[in-house]
Motif scaffolding. Structure first.
Motif, PDB file in Angstrom:
ATOM      1  N   TYR A 323      37.627  20.527  34.589  1.00  0.00           N
ATOM      2  CA  TYR A 323      37.370  20.138  33.318  1.00  0.00           C
ATOM      3  C   TYR A 323      36.088  21.047  32.895  1.00  0.00           C
ATOM      4  CZ  TYR A 323      34.635  17.616  30.004  1.00  0.00           C
ATOM      5  OH  TYR A 323      33.789  17.195  28.807  1.00  0.00           O
ATOM      6  N   PHE A 324      35.904  21.585  31.763  1.00  0.00           N
ATOM      7  CA  PHE A 324      34.742  22.142  31.311  1.00  0.00           C
ATOM      8  C   PHE A 324      34.658  21.779  29.917  1.00  0.00           C
ATOM      9  CE2 PHE A 324      37.892  25.653  31.328  1.00  0.00           C
ATOM     10  CZ  PHE A 324      37.832  26.241  30.239  1.00  0.00           C
ATOM     11  N   TYR A 325      33.380  22.020  29.443  1.00  0.00           N
ATOM     12  CA  TYR A 325      32.896  21.877  27.756  1.00  0.00           C
ATOM     13  C   TYR A 325      32.264  22.776  27.431  1.00  0.00           C
ATOM     14  CZ  TYR A 325      28.547  19.979  29.077  1.00  0.00           C
ATOM     15  OH  TYR A 325      27.185  19.925  29.450  1.00  0.00           O
ATOM     16  N   THR A 326      31.986  23.074  26.160  1.00  0.00           N
ATOM     17  CA  THR A 326      30.922  24.029  25.650  1.00  0.00           C
ATOM     18  C   THR A 326      30.740  23.369  24.219  1.00  0.00           C
ATOM     19  OG1 THR A 326      30.591  26.338  25.252  1.00  0.00           O
ATOM     20  CG2 THR A 326      32.628  25.565  24.228  1.00  0.00           C
ATOM     21  N   ASP A 327      29.323  23.747  23.841  1.00  0.00           N
ATOM     22  CA  ASP A 327      28.701  23.375  22.419  1.00  0.00           C
ATOM     23  C   ASP A 327      28.355  24.870  21.928  1.00  0.00           C
ATOM     24  OD1 ASP A 327      29.300  20.614  22.674  1.00  0.00           O
ATOM     25  OD2 ASP A 327      27.546  20.502  24.042  1.00  0.00           O
ATOM     26  N   GLN A 328      28.948  25.197  20.778  1.00  0.00           N
ATOM     27  CA  GLN A 328      28.243  26.522  20.249  1.00  0.00           C
ATOM     28  C   GLN A 328      28.208  26.101  18.688  1.00  0.00           C
ATOM     29  OE1 GLN A 328      30.788  29.939  21.697  1.00  0.00           O
ATOM     30  NE2 GLN A 328      30.994  28.876  23.579  1.00  0.00           N
ATOM     31  N   TYR A 329      27.202  26.415  18.195  1.00  0.00           N
ATOM     32  CA  TYR A 329      26.828  26.055  16.770  1.00  0.00           C
ATOM     33  C   TYR A 329      27.476  24.583  16.213  1.00  0.00           C
ATOM     34  CZ  TYR A 329      26.862  31.312  16.943  1.00  0.00           C
ATOM     35  OH  TYR A 329      26.732  32.499  17.443  1.00  0.00           O
ATOM     36  N   ASP A 330      28.398  24.505  15.515  1.00  0.00           N
ATOM     37  CA  ASP A 330      29.126  23.214  15.212  1.00  0.00           C
ATOM     38  C   ASP A 330      30.343  22.841  15.897  1.00  0.00           C
ATOM     39  OD1 ASP A 330      30.462  24.946  13.834  1.00  0.00           O
ATOM     40  OD2 ASP A 330      30.391  24.019  11.755  1.00  0.00           O
ATOM     41  N   LEU A 331      30.756  23.620  16.892  1.00  0.00           N
ATOM     42  CA  LEU A 331      31.891  23.502  17.529  1.00  0.00           C
ATOM     43  C   LEU A 331      31.628  22.860  18.960  1.00  0.00           C
ATOM     44  CD1 LEU A 331      34.986  25.761  17.987  1.00  0.00           C
ATOM     45  CD2 LEU A 331      33.727  25.047  19.945  1.00  0.00           C
ATOM     46  N   GLY A 332      32.272  21.667  19.213  1.00  0.00           N
ATOM     47  CA  GLY A 332      32.252  21.307  20.544  1.00  0.00           C
ATOM     48  C   GLY A 332      33.579  21.312  21.104  1.00  0.00           C
TER      49      GLY A 332
END
Length: 410
Positions: A323-332
């Motif tokens: 599992y992984f996640y990212t937050d970039q600008y307004d994208l989750g």
């Protein structure tokens, strides 16, 4: 210190801190010594390229436990100290300065280190990497309005730092060795989403880039020269070209090492009473039927429980899907599952890809191998369950937002 019930943890990150917690939670009453080579107590690394770097999180928020937790749970911290050797036969670890500490059980949670750039000028003082909290602070200082930032590498670290720099008002160029950022990780369909995201936010993407050297003088970089002759001016250069597992101790101790410290599904290494967890562990994954080393937060969060139970004599297995996640600008984004380039037939989308609000499913035949949700929340558990079920699923049902994912489970 008697070795009879002394448990030693080598490492100062999330895996080390969680292992100490799991050992106490599951009944170990003997000594626990956690040895870390940083001065900070164990902390979590994702905020270093996300909230902390963006100034949204305070420094205290990065730590695995409050400072007094270790005292209250009788976990001894030995910080700012390097382990120089593991003597598996004598069941001891040797510290810098020559002190030797006995262990009954040993956990190696040594993590990984950023892969260094090996071109002329890479040693300049404003060529920056991101792994430790001090690195994040240096990036934060460099990311200012109008600063020219060149990011070498279009992986997760490269793109997250690019987003942070752009959010701070810097002019950002990302150099990517292949055609698209994240192409090898996500495949073309999803990689194009992230390329478009950064371009829409004013980041210049430079595909198929080969760095010839970092230019500058007096120990300070002023730009990046590419093999095609292009010169990109830079006030700072960020390098995110991957990480290397810290296997030196294991290798010198005679443990099996292959793209990390090799373990079985119980996170046992080839050495008696030695376990490994986190970035450094190349663990056999029974659900996937192969060894897998995962360089993401979730493994460091969940593997320590399995390792701790094994150290306590219980027969726990680690079979949680990556599992992984990212937050970039307004994208989750959240992703779970596993597939490789060429290891899937197609990608099925549910939702609005152009609006960056969708779920993507990587398919082999009628089975879901992996899934990713972009700005769609509270679905990752259902995606995980769908993958784990191994059920045959029709593309039209997967693509239809009106069909609940849970209804596709057997």
């Amino acid at each position: 210190m008697s070795p009879v019930n002394n448990f030693v943890i080598v490492g100062g990150g999330l895996a080390a801190g969680r292992a100490a917690e799991a050992l106490r939670e599951h009944g170990h009453r003997g000594p626990i010594l956690l040895i870390g080579d940083e001065q900070d107590r164990p902390y979590v690394r994702p905020p270093l390229s996300k909230g902390y770097l963006l100034g949204k999180e305070e420094r205290d928020s990065i730590y695995v436990h409050p400072e007094d937790w270790y005292r209250e749970h009788e976990v001894d911290l030995l910080l700012g100290t390097s382990v120089t050797a593991v003597d598996a036969r004598a069941r001891q670890v040797e510290l810098d300065g020559g002190r030797r500490v006995p262990y009954a059980k040993l956990l190696l949670a040594t993590g990984s280190s950023p892969r260094r750039l090996s071109v002329p000028g890479a040693e300049f003082d404003n060529v920056l990497y991101l792994r430790r909290v001090g690195d994040s602070q240096r990036l934060k200082t460099a990311f200012t309005e109008g600063a020219r930032i060149v990011v070498i590498g279009g992986g997760w670290i490269g793109l997250e730092t690019a987003a942070a720099a752009r959010t701070a008002g810097a002019e950002v160029t990302v150099l990517e060795h292949s055609e698209l950022p994240l192409l090898k990780v996500l495949g073309r369909e999803a990689a194009e989403v992230f390329a478009g995201l950064h371009q829409d936010h004013g980041v210049r993407l430079h595909p198929r880039a080969e760095v010839e050297r970092i230019t500058g003088s007096d120990g300070h970089a002023d730009g990046v020269l590419l093999a095609d002759g292009a010169h990109l001016p830079a006030d700072a250069v960020v390098v995110g070209v991957g990480i290397t597992p810290n296997v030196h101790l294991a290798q010198e101790a005679g443990l099996e090492v292959r793209n990390g410290i090799v373990t079985d599904e119980h996170l046992r290494t080839s050495g008696a009473d030695i376990y490994a967890a986190g970035d450094v562990a190349n663990a056999y994954h029974p659900r996937l039927g192969r060894h897998l080393r995962v360089e993401h937060w979730a493994n460091a969060l969940h593997q320590p429980r399995t390792a701790a139970l094994g150290m306590l004599g219980e027969d726990a297995v680690f079979d949680r899907l990556p599992y992984f996640y990212t937050d970039q600008y307004d994208l989750g984004m959240e992703y779970t599952g596993y597939t490789e380039p060429g290891g899937y037939d197609r990608v099925v989308f549910r939702g609005q890809v152009a609006e960056r609000r969708f779920i993507a499913f990587w398919m082999s035949g009628n089975r879901v191998l992996a899934g990713m949700s972009v700005n769609v929340w509270d679905v990752i558990d259902s995606i995980r369950a769908l993958i784990e079920s191994g059920s045959d699923v029709d593309d039209t049902l997967l693509a239809d937002p009106a069909v609940a994912l849970d209804s596709l489970l057997p």
